[in-house]
Scaffold this motif. Structure first.
Motif, PDB file in Angstrom:
ATOM      1  N   VAL A   1       0.827  -1.183   0.000  1.00 22.32           N
ATOM      2  CA  VAL A   1       0.000   0.000   0.000  1.00 22.32           C
ATOM      3  C   VAL A   1       0.879   1.256   0.000  1.00 22.32           C
ATOM      4  O   VAL A   1       0.581   2.221  -0.697  1.00 22.32           O
ATOM      5  N   ASP A   2       1.958   1.260   0.765  1.00 20.22           N
ATOM      6  CA  ASP A   2       2.845   2.420   0.815  1.00 20.22           C
ATOM      7  C   ASP A   2       3.485   2.668  -0.550  1.00 20.22           C
ATOM      8  O   ASP A   2       3.615   3.818  -0.977  1.00 20.22           O
ATOM      9  N   LEU A   3       3.862   1.604  -1.239  1.00 22.79           N
ATOM     10  CA  LEU A   3       4.447   1.750  -2.579  1.00 22.79           C
ATOM     11  C   LEU A   3       3.430   2.349  -3.548  1.00 22.79           C
ATOM     12  O   LEU A   3       3.761   3.249  -4.320  1.00 22.79           O
ATOM     13  N   VAL A   4       2.201   1.885  -3.484  1.00 23.53           N
ATOM     14  CA  VAL A   4       1.139   2.421  -4.351  1.00 23.53           C
ATOM     15  C   VAL A   4       0.925   3.904  -4.036  1.00 23.53           C
ATOM     16  O   VAL A   4       0.787   4.731  -4.942  1.00 23.53           O
ATOM     17  N   ARG A   5       0.948   4.269  -2.781  1.00 21.25           N
ATOM     18  CA  ARG A   5       0.769   5.658  -2.357  1.00 21.25           C
ATOM     19  C   ARG A   5       1.889   6.534  -2.923  1.00 21.25           C
ATOM     20  O   ARG A   5       1.641   7.619  -3.441  1.00 21.25           O
ATOM     21  N   ILE A   7       3.841   5.910  -5.557  1.00 27.23           N
ATOM     22  CA  ILE A   7       3.731   5.960  -7.021  1.00 27.23           C
ATOM     23  C   ILE A   7       2.605   6.923  -7.426  1.00 27.23           C
ATOM     24  O   ILE A   7       2.783   7.762  -8.309  1.00 27.23           O
ATOM     25  N   ALA A   8       1.472   6.803  -6.783  1.00 28.03           N
ATOM     26  CA  ALA A   8       0.336   7.675  -7.105  1.00 28.03           C
ATOM     27  C   ALA A   8       0.690   9.138  -6.845  1.00 28.03           C
ATOM     28  O   ALA A   8       0.333  10.022  -7.634  1.00 28.03           O
ATOM     29  N   THR A   9       1.396   9.409  -5.779  1.00 28.15           N
ATOM     30  CA  THR A   9       1.807  10.780  -5.463  1.00 28.15           C
ATOM     31  C   THR A   9       2.711  11.331  -6.558  1.00 28.15           C
ATOM     32  O   THR A   9       2.549  12.472  -6.997  1.00 28.15           O
ATOM     33  N   LYS A  10       3.650  10.551  -7.030  1.00 31.11           N
ATOM     34  CA  LYS A  10       4.546  10.987  -8.108  1.00 31.11           C
ATOM     35  C   LYS A  10       3.780  11.242  -9.400  1.00 31.11           C
ATOM     36  O   LYS A  10       4.030  12.215 -10.098  1.00 31.11           O
ATOM     37  N   VAL A  11       2.852  10.366  -9.724  1.00 29.95           N
ATOM     38  CA  VAL A  11       2.048  10.535 -10.945  1.00 29.95           C
ATOM     39  C   VAL A  11       1.261  11.837 -10.865  1.00 29.95           C
ATOM     40  O   VAL A  11       1.211  12.608 -11.826  1.00 29.95           O
ATOM     41  N   VAL A  12       0.660  12.107  -9.715  1.00 31.55           N
ATOM     42  CA  VAL A  12      -0.108  13.339  -9.532  1.00 31.55           C
ATOM     43  C   VAL A  12       0.806  14.555  -9.658  1.00 31.55           C
ATOM     44  O   VAL A  12       0.455  15.542 -10.313  1.00 31.55           O
ATOM     45  N   GLU A  13       1.974  14.515  -9.062  1.00 35.58           N
ATOM     46  CA  GLU A  13       2.919  15.637  -9.150  1.00 35.58           C
ATOM     47  C   GLU A  13       3.312  15.922 -10.596  1.00 35.58           C
ATOM     48  O   GLU A  13       3.368  17.076 -11.017  1.00 35.58           O
ATOM     49  N   LEU A  99      -6.167  12.529  -2.936  1.00 41.63           N
ATOM     50  CA  LEU A  99      -5.406  11.300  -3.156  1.00 41.63           C
ATOM     51  C   LEU A  99      -5.489  10.375  -1.941  1.00 41.63           C
ATOM     52  O   LEU A  99      -5.692   9.167  -2.090  1.00 41.63           O
ATOM     53  N   ALA A 100      -5.378  10.925  -0.751  1.00 38.84           N
ATOM     54  CA  ALA A 100      -5.463  10.120   0.463  1.00 38.84           C
ATOM     55  C   ALA A 100      -6.831   9.446   0.576  1.00 38.84           C
ATOM     56  O   ALA A 100      -6.920   8.269   0.949  1.00 38.84           O
ATOM     57  N   GLU A 101      -7.901  10.179   0.243  1.00 39.55           N
ATOM     58  CA  GLU A 101      -9.244   9.598   0.297  1.00 39.55           C
ATOM     59  C   GLU A 101      -9.394   8.447  -0.694  1.00 39.55           C
ATOM     60  O   GLU A 101      -9.987   7.412  -0.369  1.00 39.55           O
ATOM     61  N   VAL A 102      -8.859   8.631  -1.895  1.00 38.16           N
ATOM     62  CA  VAL A 102      -8.942   7.570  -2.907  1.00 38.16           C
ATOM     63  C   VAL A 102      -8.159   6.340  -2.442  1.00 38.16           C
ATOM     64  O   VAL A 102      -8.661   5.208  -2.502  1.00 38.16           O
ATOM     65  N   LEU A 103      -6.939   6.560  -1.973  1.00 39.75           N
ATOM     66  CA  LEU A 103      -6.114   5.428  -1.540  1.00 39.75           C
ATOM     67  C   LEU A 103      -6.701   4.744  -0.313  1.00 39.75           C
ATOM     68  O   LEU A 103      -6.659   3.517  -0.208  1.00 39.75           O
TER      69      LEU A 103
END
Length: 108
Positions: A1-5, A7-13, A99-103
Motif C-alpha cells: 500500500v505504501d508503494l502504491v501511495r 507511485i500515485a503521489t509521483k504521478v499526480v505531481e 489522493l489520500a481519500e482515494v487510496l
C-alpha cells in the motif's frame, strides 16, 4: 500500500506540473460543491493564484450563486489544489487530501 501511495503521489505531481487544467478542474469541482453561497473564499498555492485570477470572471459566470470570490495565497495548499470556504462550509480540495481519500478507499 505504501508503494502504491508513493507511485500515485509521483504521478499526480507530474500531471500537475505538465497540465495546467488540473488546477482549473479542481477549483471548478470545489466551487460546484459550494456554489449556493454568495461569498466564497478560495485558498490556493501562491504559484496558482494568478492562473485563477485571470479566470475569476469566468468562474463567477459559471457559478451564478457565487457573488464574490476572494482568492488567498496559502503556502499550506499544494500546487494544483485549493480549499474553498464559506461561513458554514469548507471544501478541502487539496490534491493530497483527494489522493489520500482515494487510496484509503482502496484499502477498506
Amino acid at each position: 500500500v505504501d508503494l502504491v501511495r508513493r507511485i500515485a503521489t509521483k504521478v499526480v505531481e507530474v500531471e500537475i506540473s505538465s497540465n495546467p487544467e488540473v488546477l482549473q478542474k479542481t477549483v471548478r469541482r470545489a466551487l460546484s460543491l459550494i456554489s449556493e453561497s454568495p461569498q466564497v473564499n478560495l485558498a490556493l498555492n501562491p504559484a496558482d493564484v494568478e492562473a485563477i485570477q485571470v479566470r475569476e470572471i469566468e468562474l463567477l459566470k459559471t457559478f451564478p450563486g457565487i457573488e464574490s470570490l476572494t482568492l488567498k495565497a496559502d503556502e499550506s495548499v499544494s500546487p494544483g489544489g485549493c480549499e474553498a470556504s464559506t461561513k458554514a462550509k469548507v471544501i478541502d480540495a487539496r490534491l493530497e487530501t483527494i489522493l489520500a481519500e482515494v487510496l484509503d478507499s482502496l484499502t477498506e
